[in-house]
Motif scaffolding. Structure first.
Motif, short mmCIF file in Angstrom:
data_model
loop_
_atom_site.label_atom_id
_atom_site.label_comp_id
_atom_site.label_asym_id
_atom_site.label_seq_id
_atom_site.Cartn_x
_atom_site.Cartn_y
_atom_site.Cartn_z
N LEU A 248 0.82 -1.21 0.00
CA LEU A 248 0.00 0.00 0.00
C LEU A 248 0.86 1.26 0.00
O LEU A 248 0.57 2.22 -0.71
CB LEU A 248 -0.92 0.00 1.23
N LEU A 249 1.92 1.25 0.80
CA LEU A 249 2.78 2.43 0.88
C LEU A 249 3.42 2.77 -0.45
O LEU A 249 3.64 3.95 -0.77
CB LEU A 249 3.88 2.20 1.93
N ASN A 250 3.76 1.76 -1.24
CA ASN A 250 4.48 1.99 -2.49
C ASN A 250 3.60 2.54 -3.60
O ASN A 250 4.12 3.10 -4.57
CB ASN A 250 5.13 0.69 -2.97
N ARG A 251 2.29 2.36 -3.48
CA ARG A 251 1.41 2.83 -4.55
C ARG A 251 0.12 3.37 -3.97
O ARG A 251 -0.60 2.66 -3.25
CB ARG A 251 1.11 1.69 -5.54
N ASP A 252 -0.16 4.63 -4.22
CA ASP A 252 -1.41 5.32 -3.90
C ASP A 252 -1.54 5.76 -2.45
O ASP A 252 -2.11 6.81 -2.17
CB ASP A 252 -2.65 4.46 -4.25
N PHE B 149 -3.20 9.44 -2.57
CA PHE B 149 -2.41 10.63 -2.86
C PHE B 149 -2.18 10.76 -4.36
O PHE B 149 -2.12 9.76 -5.08
CB PHE B 149 -1.04 10.54 -2.16
N THR B 150 -2.03 12.01 -4.81
CA THR B 150 -1.63 12.29 -6.19
C THR B 150 -0.45 13.24 -6.20
O THR B 150 -0.27 14.04 -5.28
CB THR B 150 -2.78 12.90 -7.01
N PHE B 151 0.37 13.15 -7.25
CA PHE B 151 1.56 13.99 -7.38
C PHE B 151 1.17 15.39 -7.86
O PHE B 151 0.23 15.57 -8.63
CB PHE B 151 2.54 13.40 -8.39
N GLY B 152 1.98 16.38 -7.40
CA GLY B 152 1.85 17.75 -7.89
C GLY B 152 3.06 18.14 -8.72
O GLY B 152 3.65 17.32 -9.42
N PRO C 67 2.09 15.89 -13.12
CA PRO C 67 1.15 16.36 -12.09
C PRO C 67 -0.22 15.73 -12.26
O PRO C 67 -0.74 15.62 -13.37
CB PRO C 67 1.11 17.88 -12.33
N GLY C 68 -0.80 15.32 -11.14
CA GLY C 68 -2.13 14.72 -11.14
C GLY C 68 -2.16 13.21 -11.17
O GLY C 68 -3.19 12.60 -10.89
N GLU C 69 -1.01 12.56 -11.48
CA GLU C 69 -1.03 11.10 -11.55
C GLU C 69 -0.91 10.52 -10.14
O GLU C 69 -0.42 11.17 -9.21
CB GLU C 69 0.08 10.57 -12.44
N PRO C 70 -1.40 9.28 -9.93
CA PRO C 70 -1.39 8.67 -8.59
C PRO C 70 0.02 8.54 -8.04
O PRO C 70 0.99 8.35 -8.77
CB PRO C 70 -2.03 7.29 -8.82
N TYR C 71 0.11 8.64 -6.72
CA TYR C 71 1.40 8.49 -6.03
C TYR C 71 1.99 7.12 -6.30
O TYR C 71 1.29 6.10 -6.29
CB TYR C 71 1.21 8.68 -4.53
#
Length: 598
Positions: free
Chosen positions: A180-184, A216-219, A242-246
């Motif tokens: 979970l920590l590695n994605r989203d 989370f999403t990237f800025g 920007p805007g893509e999932p963490y």
């Protein structure tokens, strides 16, 4: 039993011993001095552990009583106390391996000689996993991620029927959380975990609840530490939009691209993890820049090429652009080389373009070559692997003796792939490295005939136990189509040398021609080695190498070298010093190498 990060039994036992030792040293400096000689003195008493089977070493490594065997200051009362508390420590240690109801008998024997602390251990049957209940809360439980939750449950590594071990229990929870920590969900946490152990039934029912937190999403990208080089170069290397999932993998990729670019000593990519502000989280990159220009001078020696003098010039803003120039001037016993490579900014898809040019004069085994090589390449590192695509023009002037002169040239496109599956890239102990390179060029204005070329190499190693390490090497290659008179020397094959067939000088196995040895169209090399590591970083080896190069497989004959050597796992990679016996000349030869390869 509730699992709210308690210290493991091993940690508690070891911590208690450390506290007692520290207290003793603080009471008197003189009392500490005998402790420095403990390893050299004889044991005051013996410890016998019977019946523990495969878990005997675990007990010997962590029982407190074992660490006091050479303690001259130990009183009789303290020894008896240690004997009395050891069964409880044995139970705690065995519990970490799934044995919750062991039978332990102990006694302190005094039969005139040294005292003997004797422990008879019957671990019994291990406790096994019963029911496993994995629950989710947070954004992931909102109804849109049923497939992902199902996949996480399938990936759970401690299934019903498995032996319940503390390490496996901690590892299973850690892997669940890491996914979970590695994605989203970088703010995910274990909300509650419990292992209900029934010692009578020898069953452990497991329960875990994970709170994913928000998605989370990237800025936007924020860069710190940039002075010499342009922000544009970093933007071109940035795979995050920007805007893509963490994704931790995307952060790692950005960091790796910057470090591999050659412009930075270090690069660290990170984000703030605030569950109250999960959207458009800025990506921060902290960089430490390399100097723009550098001149490096070097002296060296190898058993293959003798003494070496080398100068390298590096310019990371070549022609005031984001181009990196690396040039080299080298002289050794057999080679004179002037070379330069210009590396261009990495493309957004991860490919690294470069152009290189080289002039080289070699004098090997009676063959004198003046060689020119010009080409362009695209390389793409993929974690530990690497892809290569390229087009190269080769030309040389070959001279053998006083009369034979041959001008050769070729134009080839090539593709290569390298696999690295080892436990440590610098000094591996287990795994393999393999590469394959395929090239082709049609007959025409440059090529005198259709040319095809294949070269495959591999190294495999493992550790049979803590001391014995077998290593196998193999290499095979062939040039198709044109004869060796129409193929430049850089495309032909030779064998012999430190990392080929030991017992022979560098490149002395090939095709005889007018008293010289020249390159051939086929190559095969194989090596088997066994290393005995008598210390963690020092070892001794025996080996045998066979191989050679020829014009065709029908004419192929192999040279053979056998020998012994020393090994050192140095900070710069594995260092080898070998003495090899040449079965053809019946003479020994010294070899010195750093690293694995050909």
């Amino acid at each position: 039993m509730k699992q709210n990060p308690p210290k493991s039994p091993i940690d508690r036992i070891y911590a208690g011993a450390c506290k007692r030792m520290a207290l003793r040293c603080l009471l008197s400096l003189a009392a500490c001095l005998p402790l420095t000689a403990m390893a050299e003195s004889d044991n005051r008493f013996d410890v016998q552990i019977e019946g523990a089977g495969d878990y005997r070493k675990l007990l010997e490594d962590y029982l407190e009583i074992r660490r006091h065997q050479t303690d001259d200051a130990l009183s009789e009362e303290e020894l008896q106390r240690l004997v009395n508390i050891t069964p409880a420590q044995i139970r705690e240690l065995l519990a970490t391996e799934g044995f919750f109801s062991p039978t332990i008998r102990h006694e302190l024997l005094r039969d005139g000689g040294r005292p003997v602390a004797r422990f008879i251990v019957e671990p019994g049957e291990p406790t096994r996993v019963g029911n496993v209940d994995i629950r989710f809360s947070g954004d992931i439980a909102g109804g849109r991620h049923a497939q992902r939750m199902a996949a996480l449950r399938r990936q759970w590594s401690l299934d019903a029927g498995d032996v319940f071990k503390q390490s496996a229990w901690s590892g299973a929870k850690g892997n669940l959380l890491k996914n979970l920590l590695n994605r989203d969900y970088p703010s995910a946490a274990i909300k509650e975990s419990e292992a209900r152990v029934d010692p009578e039934r020898r069953i452990a029912d497991l329960s875990v609840e994970v709170d994913s937190g928000p998605a989370f999403t990237f800025g936007t990208l924020q860069v710190q530490g940039l002075q010499r080089y342009s922000r544009e170069m970093i933007d071109e290397l940035n795979p995050i939009r920007p805007g893509e999932p963490y994704s931790q993998d995307k952060l790692n990729e950005l960091q790796a691209r910057l470090q591999d670019s050659g412009y930075f000593k270090s690069a660290f990519a990170s984000t703030e993890v605030d569950p109250d502000h999960p959207n458009d989280v800025p990506v921060r990159v902290d960089v430490s820049e390399n100097e723009r220009r550098r001149l490096a001078l070097g002296l060296g020696f190898s058993t293959d090429a003798g003494a070496r003098v080398e100068a390298r010039w590096l310019d990371r803003r070549f022609l005031d652009r984001n181009w990196r120039l690396e040039s080299q001037l080298l002289f050794d016993r057999d080679t004179r080389r002037l070379a330069g490579t210009v590396f261009f900014p990495t493309w957004r898809n991860g490919w690294h373009p470069n152009l290189d040019a080289r002039y080289e004069r070699t004098n090997i085994s009676g063959e004198l070559n003046d060689k020119i090589r010009v080409g362009g390449r695209l390389t793409k590192p993929i974690q530990t692997d690497e892809r290569i695509l390229g087009v190269t023009y080769y030309a040389d002037r070959q001279r053998v003796g006083d009369t034979f002169i041959n001008n050769r040239q070729a134009l080839l496109a090539n593709a290569g792939y390298t696999w690295r599956r080892v436990d440590n890239l610098l000094s591996p102990r287990r795994g393999y490295l393999a590469s394959v390179d395929v090239g082709a060029g049609p007959a025409g204005v440059i090529n005198q005939a259709n040319i095809g070329r294949v070269l495959a190499s591999g190294v495999w190693m493992t550790m049979l136990n803590r001391t014995w390490q077998p290593i196998l090497r193999a290499q095979v290659g062939q040039v198709f189509g044109a004869s060796r008179f129409d193929v430049p020397a850089d495309l032909l094959f030779r064998a012999g040398g430190d990392q080929s067939v030991r017992g022979y000088a560098l490149n002395t196995l090939g095709v005889p021609q007018d008293g010289a040895i020249v390159g051939g169209r086929v190559l095969a090399v194989a090596s088997a080695e066994l290393v005995y590591w008598f210390k963690p970083d020092w070892g001794a080896a025996v080996f045998t190498d066979v191989g050679g190069a020829a014009d065709s497989w029908r004419d192929f004959s192999a040279g053979h070298g056998t020998g012994i050597g020393g090994r050192w796992r140095s900070p710069i990679g594995p260092v080898s010093v070998d003495v090899a016996y040449n079965h053809e000349t019946r003479q020994p030869r010294l070899h010195f190498t750093v690293g694995y390869g050909f």
